[in-house]
Scaffold this motif. Structure first.
Motif, PDB file in Angstrom:
ATOM      1  N   VAL A 213       6.279 -20.754  12.111  1.00  0.00           N
ATOM      2  CA  VAL A 213       7.641 -20.332  11.771  1.00  0.00           C
ATOM      3  C   VAL A 213       8.530 -20.389  13.017  1.00  0.00           C
ATOM      4  O   VAL A 213       9.683 -20.861  12.967  1.00  0.00           O
ATOM      5  N   LEU A 214       8.008 -19.918  14.147  1.00  0.00           N
ATOM      6  CA  LEU A 214       8.762 -19.951  15.403  1.00  0.00           C
ATOM      7  C   LEU A 214       9.123 -21.390  15.776  1.00  0.00           C
ATOM      8  O   LEU A 214      10.267 -21.685  16.164  1.00  0.00           O
ATOM      9  N   GLN A 215       8.157 -22.305  15.637  1.00  0.00           N
ATOM     10  CA  GLN A 215       8.440 -23.707  15.943  1.00  0.00           C
ATOM     11  C   GLN A 215       9.478 -24.277  14.980  1.00  0.00           C
ATOM     12  O   GLN A 215      10.329 -25.076  15.365  1.00  0.00           O
ATOM     13  N   GLY A 216       9.425 -23.857  13.722  1.00  0.00           N
ATOM     14  CA  GLY A 216      10.415 -24.309  12.758  1.00  0.00           C
ATOM     15  C   GLY A 216      11.817 -23.847  13.110  1.00  0.00           C
ATOM     16  O   GLY A 216      12.796 -24.586  12.935  1.00  0.00           O
ATOM     17  N   LEU A 217      11.948 -22.597  13.605  1.00  0.00           N
ATOM     18  CA  LEU A 217      13.249 -22.096  14.047  1.00  0.00           C
ATOM     19  C   LEU A 217      13.794 -22.946  15.197  1.00  0.00           C
ATOM     20  O   LEU A 217      14.989 -23.266  15.253  1.00  0.00           O
ATOM     21  N   ILE A 218      12.913 -23.306  16.110  1.00  0.00           N
ATOM     22  CA  ILE A 218      13.324 -24.155  17.239  1.00  0.00           C
ATOM     23  C   ILE A 218      13.764 -25.531  16.737  1.00  0.00           C
ATOM     24  O   ILE A 218      14.811 -26.057  17.142  1.00  0.00           O
ATOM     25  N   ASP A 219      12.981 -26.116  15.836  1.00  0.00           N
ATOM     26  CA  ASP A 219      13.284 -27.451  15.333  1.00  0.00           C
ATOM     27  C   ASP A 219      14.598 -27.498  14.565  1.00  0.00           C
ATOM     28  O   ASP A 219      15.274 -28.536  14.530  1.00  0.00           O
ATOM     29  N   ALA A 220      14.975 -26.383  13.926  1.00  0.00           N
ATOM     30  CA  ALA A 220      16.218 -26.352  13.151  1.00  0.00           C
ATOM     31  C   ALA A 220      17.421 -26.661  14.027  1.00  0.00           C
ATOM     32  O   ALA A 220      18.405 -27.260  13.560  1.00  0.00           O
ATOM     33  N   PHE A 221      17.375 -26.281  15.304  1.00  0.00           N
ATOM     34  CA  PHE A 221      18.467 -26.569  16.230  1.00  0.00           C
ATOM     35  C   PHE A 221      18.210 -27.841  17.033  1.00  0.00           C
ATOM     36  O   PHE A 221      19.147 -28.533  17.422  1.00  0.00           O
ATOM     37  N   ASP A 222      16.943 -28.142  17.283  1.00  0.00           N
ATOM     38  CA  ASP A 222      16.601 -29.306  18.100  1.00  0.00           C
ATOM     39  C   ASP A 222      16.976 -30.612  17.407  1.00  0.00           C
ATOM     40  O   ASP A 222      17.543 -31.515  18.034  1.00  0.00           O
ATOM     41  N   MET A 223      16.681 -30.729  16.111  1.00  0.00           N
ATOM     42  CA  MET A 223      16.884 -31.990  15.407  1.00  0.00           C
ATOM     43  C   MET A 223      18.349 -32.415  15.356  1.00  0.00           C
ATOM     44  O   MET A 223      18.688 -33.532  15.742  1.00  0.00           O
ATOM     45  N   PRO A 224      19.301 -31.559  14.897  1.00  0.00           N
ATOM     46  CA  PRO A 224      20.698 -32.018  14.879  1.00  0.00           C
ATOM     47  C   PRO A 224      21.260 -32.276  16.271  1.00  0.00           C
ATOM     48  O   PRO A 224      22.073 -33.196  16.451  1.00  0.00           O
ATOM     49  N   ALA A 225      20.823 -31.492  17.269  1.00  0.00           N
ATOM     50  CA  ALA A 225      21.301 -31.727  18.632  1.00  0.00           C
ATOM     51  C   ALA A 225      20.807 -33.072  19.154  1.00  0.00           C
ATOM     52  O   ALA A 225      21.565 -33.847  19.754  1.00  0.00           O
ATOM     53  N   ARG A 226      19.535 -33.374  18.914  1.00  0.00           N
ATOM     54  CA  ARG A 226      18.954 -34.638  19.386  1.00  0.00           C
ATOM     55  C   ARG A 226      19.607 -35.835  18.699  1.00  0.00           C
ATOM     56  O   ARG A 226      19.994 -36.811  19.347  1.00  0.00           O
ATOM     57  N   GLN A 227      19.748 -35.754  17.374  1.00  0.00           N
ATOM     58  CA  GLN A 227      20.331 -36.875  16.640  1.00  0.00           C
ATOM     59  C   GLN A 227      21.804 -37.070  16.981  1.00  0.00           C
ATOM     60  O   GLN A 227      22.276 -38.202  17.113  1.00  0.00           O
TER      61      GLN A 227
END
Length: 409
Positions: free
Chosen positions: A95-109
């Motif tokens: 769940v913690l990794q999912g919270l991180i990915d929620a912000f990482d993906m749009p920023a990276r793209q």
């Protein structure tokens, strides 16, 4: 280079997590639960994350998310190597990794456009990025299978934690102009609603996101069931699972290299349809193959179709989206591409306990093919809206006939 190194570590953790959960529980249902826990935050937080990414400095967001992901992997490694790991702890850390990915993906793209000076180079940049991603997907699972068999899952998690240093260093050394941010005078909720309205009003973006969401729910969860296939159907171990994951990675890498070799974005609509059908048919045939060597060619085709569909859709959306909506649209892309997967993982885990993993994958493949047929019917409307955008940004000369945007559609 930094991302490629880090992504190999990410795949070590993905494979090791799936195998660890299955080794501890022997439950397809809990595999689905863990997959759901790791990706549902992306689905729930994507709209908010998109608004914030449009407001914040994307490079700083990426630096922060990668640092937090390193700490998460280090904690997972410590618990596993110390012999304290339990399934509920894996769920919480996912769940913690999912919270991180929620912000990482749009920023990276969203940052891709800042890194590429010429918009005409965007399709090749996205395809080359996909090549890095899928090169890691090729080597990561194979390495994971060897490491799990030799030293256990904990060392996979530890290597992943160390590998984040490569991408953190790359982001720290990167020198790009910060994208100008206009002062925000509207509330965040209003901006989220505006993002949804923008996507709803755009036939191309809406159709592509819906197709990706259906594939995410019905097709992509096949990876959650691979430990079950490897153990119960093929009577193998971690090495068999690594071989299956690597085969899908080879197919995805081939698909990425195909897109990187294309000279133009024109014709990608047809490519999206063909790749979605290939993905579905690959899953259908893979579900009927009970031997490793017989199954690998079909899994290769599924991996190729899955990657090409995602990357081609990403390219079209990145090309036509308005810059002031980019972060929000990229978050909705992540919602469709990754956020839909936990729902599918949960459904796949529950269905697999009743009808078996093979039949669950079969049904998912059939749904993917049907969804591709519906997208094909929508292509005339899609190309009518895309043409003026392509003309405005100089991709399509005004003399080109409408049918040439998506030839053969």
């Amino acid at each position: 280079m930094g991302q490629g190194t880090s992504l190999i570590g990410t795949w070590l953790t993905k494979v090791a997590t799936a195998w660890l959960v299955y080794r501890l529980t022997g439950s397809a249902w809990l595999l689905g639960i863990v997959g759901f826990a790791g990706q549902i935050p992306t689905f729930l937080l994507a709209p908010l994350a998109g608004v914030l990414v449009d407001r914040w400095d994307r490079r700083r967001v990426l630096f922060a998310t990668q640092t937090l992901a390193m700490l998460q992997s280090a904690l997972l490694a410590g618990l596993t190597l110390g012999g304290y790991i339990r399934v509920w702890e894996i769920v919480v850390l996912n769940v913690l990794q999912g919270l991180i990915d929620a912000f990482d993906m749009p920023a990276r793209q969203s940052m891709v456009v800042q890194m590429v000076d010429d918009r005409a180079d965007l399709p090749n940049a996205i395809a080359l990025n996909s090549s890095i991603v899928n090169g890691a997907r090729l080597f990561g699972p194979a390495i994971a299978g060897v490491l799990i068999a030799a030293v256990g899952e904990g060392w996979c998690f530890l290597i992943d934690a160390v590998s984040y240093a490569a991408v953190i260093l790359s982001v720290a050394l990167m020198r790009i102009d910060a994208h100008p941010r206009a002062p925000r005078t509207t509330r965040m909720f209003r901006e989220m609603v505006d993002g949804f309205r923008y996507v709803r009003a755009s036939t191309p973006i809406r159709a592509l996101l819906l197709l990706l969401a259906v594939s995410g729910i019905a097709g992509r969860p096949f990876s959650v069931l691979l430990p079950v296939i490897a153990h119960e159907v093929m009577h193998g171990g971690a090495g068999t699972l690594g071989a299956l994951q690597a085969t899908a990675g080879v197919g995805a890498l081939v698909g990425a290299l195909y897109l990187a070799s294309r000279a133009s974005i024109l014709g990608l609509g047809r490519v999206v349809v063909a790749s979605a059908i290939l993905f579905g048919l690959g899953l259908v045939t893979f579900s009927r193959a009970h031997g490793l060597w017989l199954a690998m060619p079909f899994l290769f085709l599924a991996g190729t179709g899955m990657m090409v569909q995602a990357a081609a859709s990403n390219t079209i959306i990145q090309t036509i989206v308005d810059e002031d909506k980019r972060g929000r649209v990229m978050s909705l892309l992540g919602m469709s591409l990754f956020g839909s997967v936990p729902i599918g993982s949960l459904l796949a885990g529950a269905l697999a306990t009743r009808i078996g993993a093979e039949n669950t994958i079969l049904i998912g493949g059939v749904i993917c093919v049907a969804a591709a047929g519906l997208f094909l019917r929508a292509l005339p409307d899609v190309r009518r809206e895309v043409r003026p955008i392509y003309e405005r940004i100089g991709i399509l000369p005004k003399t080109v006939e409408p049918a040439e945007i998506f030839p053969g559609s």
